[in-house]
Design a protein around this motif. Structure first.
Motif, PDB file in Angstrom:
ATOM      1  N   LEU A 271       0.864  -1.177   0.000  1.00 14.11           N
ATOM      2  CA  LEU A 271       0.000   0.000   0.000  1.00 14.11           C
ATOM      3  C   LEU A 271       0.901   1.227   0.000  1.00 14.11           C
ATOM      4  N   LEU A 272       0.702   2.112  -0.962  1.00 11.97           N
ATOM      5  CA  LEU A 272       1.483   3.348  -1.049  1.00 11.97           C
ATOM      6  C   LEU A 272       0.566   4.526  -0.754  1.00 11.97           C
ATOM      7  N   GLU A 308       8.316   9.963  -3.259  1.00 10.25           N
ATOM      8  CA  GLU A 308       8.369  11.385  -2.958  1.00 10.25           C
ATOM      9  C   GLU A 308       8.501  11.560  -1.447  1.00 10.25           C
ATOM     10  N   PRO A 309       9.103  12.658  -0.996  1.00 15.38           N
ATOM     11  CA  PRO A 309       9.303  12.860   0.447  1.00 15.38           C
ATOM     12  C   PRO A 309       8.002  12.702   1.237  1.00 15.38           C
ATOM     13  N   GLY A 310       8.068  11.915   2.293  1.00  9.27           N
ATOM     14  CA  GLY A 310       6.894  11.674   3.120  1.00  9.27           C
ATOM     15  C   GLY A 310       6.081  10.466   2.711  1.00  9.27           C
ATOM     16  N   ASP A 311       6.400   9.840   1.577  1.00 12.55           N
ATOM     17  CA  ASP A 311       5.666   8.657   1.143  1.00 12.55           C
ATOM     18  C   ASP A 311       5.769   7.549   2.180  1.00 12.55           C
ATOM     19  N   ALA A 312       4.679   6.802   2.334  1.00 12.72           N
ATOM     20  CA  ALA A 312       4.651   5.656   3.239  1.00 12.72           C
ATOM     21  C   ALA A 312       4.252   4.412   2.466  1.00 12.72           C
ATOM     22  N   LEU A 313       5.038   3.365   2.614  1.00  9.49           N
ATOM     23  CA  LEU A 313       4.733   2.070   2.022  1.00  9.49           C
ATOM     24  C   LEU A 313       4.395   1.098   3.148  1.00  9.49           C
ATOM     25  N   VAL A 314       3.244   0.434   3.041  1.00  8.36           N
ATOM     26  CA  VAL A 314       2.859  -0.576   4.023  1.00  8.36           C
ATOM     27  C   VAL A 314       2.925  -1.941   3.347  1.00  8.36           C
ATOM     28  N   THR A 337      -6.350   0.378   3.917  1.00 10.96           N
ATOM     29  CA  THR A 337      -6.043   1.682   3.325  1.00 10.96           C
ATOM     30  C   THR A 337      -6.625   2.810   4.169  1.00 10.96           C
ATOM     31  N   GLU A 338      -7.878   2.667   4.565  1.00 13.54           N
ATOM     32  CA  GLU A 338      -8.521   3.697   5.391  1.00 13.54           C
ATOM     33  C   GLU A 338      -7.792   3.878   6.709  1.00 13.54           C
ATOM     34  N   PHE A 339      -7.394   2.766   7.322  1.00 12.15           N
ATOM     35  CA  PHE A 339      -6.676   2.839   8.590  1.00 12.15           C
ATOM     36  C   PHE A 339      -5.366   3.603   8.420  1.00 12.15           C
ATOM     37  N   ALA A 340      -4.600   3.251   7.385  1.00 11.46           N
ATOM     38  CA  ALA A 340      -3.298   3.875   7.175  1.00 11.46           C
ATOM     39  C   ALA A 340      -3.429   5.367   6.896  1.00 11.46           C
TER      40      ALA A 340
END
Length: 389
Positions: A271-272, A308-314, A337-340
């Motif tokens: 999940l990005l 990109e800066p601040g991107d989060a990968l789960v 996705t909603e939780f993240a």
């Protein structure tokens, strides 16, 4: 300095369970009437007094709704009813909290000094762990099954940060996990990350997971590319556990440029999340599961993405999205996705976000997980070399 000297003496000769007594003797030099150490349990639900603590000094504290729990979840000092709680951080790994009975909230300089003491206490706990079982006795609220014992002994700390990048993970059921695992390593500007989901459960699954983890580390430490790392693990899994397989994500992040490269070996897509929005999923799979790669002549595909800066990968195993409620409804990728997105918007620190996610999954299945559930979050924030952090 006298408090530091007494603690440093323990570093050279002493056990983890000796720490409470040393802290008690050093408390007066910290302008404190008493000191106690609480460690986080495996399920990350409660903070428990380190073995050797006088039971009159401190008792178990829930993470939720308590001052020590707030210090743990926020990684910041918390003051309540004459007790100052400081997070015990070994790097970015949250070990627990240090409690000090003080007459007044310390000034800025004194607080910084106490934070140094807390860092030293965390270092002592971490460095003493391999030499005895006091920390393990403290953290275990239930009997640890053998398969889980094997897996936990293979894993790195749950959280690691380098410059502006953080990787953090969670596993459940923590006392009975057998087939899921993760690994990471920072080498120069490259952060290597892997997540594994082994077929089966129990001892047979932990055996396969152990082989997979160590083959991955051997390939990484030998300087192999992602493609050759996949081939090496695939070869050994097929040779030693014919008919079994492991789904996996094998990834590398350039922490300077943000270039993310990965192989998805029969695994769910990461999940990005970018700027509060879920981005299109990366292609998956790009290779057969490890152990089945010999069935295809074409090599594994490597996906490349510029973060990109601040991107989060789960990254996650299917035990997360395939968790079912009492009516059989899947937790699913949409709820994940909603939780993240909600947690990231709220500014919840990455380790705390993963802690809350795994407890959300456990609650969704009414406390009885049907499968191992593992998740890891990778968040990239570039840092200019030489800049003040």
């Amino acid at each position: 300095m006298e408090a530091v000297r007494r603690l440093m003496d323990l570093r050279h000769r002493g056990r983890a369970e000796d720490l409470p007594a040393v802290l008690s003797s050093a408390a007066a030099f910290l302008d404190a009437d008493a000191a106690s150490v609480l460690l986080i349990d495996y399920a990350q639900l409660s903070l428990c007094p380190l073995r050797g603590t006088d039971p009159v000094m401190a008792g178990p504290q829930a993470v939720e709704g308590t001052a020590p729990g707030q210090a743990f979840t926020t990684a910041r000092a918390v003051w309540q009813d004459g007790r100052l709680w400081l997070p015990l951080l070994h790097g970015a790994e949250r070990l627990g909290v240090l409690g000090l009975s003080v007459r007044a909230y310390p000034g800025d300089n004194a607080l910084r000094d106490l934070e140094v003491i807390a860092a030293l206490v965390a270092e002592l706990i971490f460095s003493r762990m391999p030499y005895g079982d006091a920390v393990e006795h403290t953290r275990r609220r239930l009997p640890m099954q053998l398969a889980a014992e094997i897996i936990w002994n293979q894993l790195p700390p749950l959280t690691f940060a380098v410059d502006g990048t953080v990787i953090t993970a969670v596993l459940e059921p923590c006392y009975d996990v057998g087939g899921d695992a993760f690994d990471y390593a920072a080498n120069g500007d490259v952060l290597h990350v892997a997540l594994f989901d082994t077929v089966g459960h129990g001892i047979s699954a932990s055996d396969l997971t152990t082989l997979t983890l160590n083959t991955y580390r051997n390939a990484r430490r030998s300087g192999l590319s992602l493609t050759d790392t996949y081939r090496s693990i695939d070869k050994w899994v097929h040779a030693r556990h014919e008919g079994s397989f492991v789904t996996a994500v094998l990834a590398e992040l350039d922490t300077t440029t943000g270039v993310y490269r990965r192989i998805s070996a029969g695994h769910p897509a990461e999940l990005l999340v970018r700027d509060g929005r879920a981005m299109p999923p990366l292609p998956t799979p790009t290779a057969l599961p490890l152990g089945l790669g010999h069935m295809r002549t074409r090599g594994p595909g490597v996906t490349e993405l510029a973060l990109e800066p601040g991107d989060a990968l789960v990254l996650y195993t299917d035990g997360i999205t395939e968790a079912r409620d009492e009516n059989g409804a899947l937790f699913g990728a949409e709820r994940l996705t909603e939780f993240a997105i909600e947690a990231l918007r709220a500014g919840i620190p990455a380790p705390e976000m993963m802690r809350r996610l795994i407890h959300t999954i456990v609650s969704y299945e009414n406390g009885e997980l049907r499968d191992d559930a593992t998740a890891a979050m990778l968040r990239w924030r570039p840092v200019t070399r030489g800049a003040v952090r």
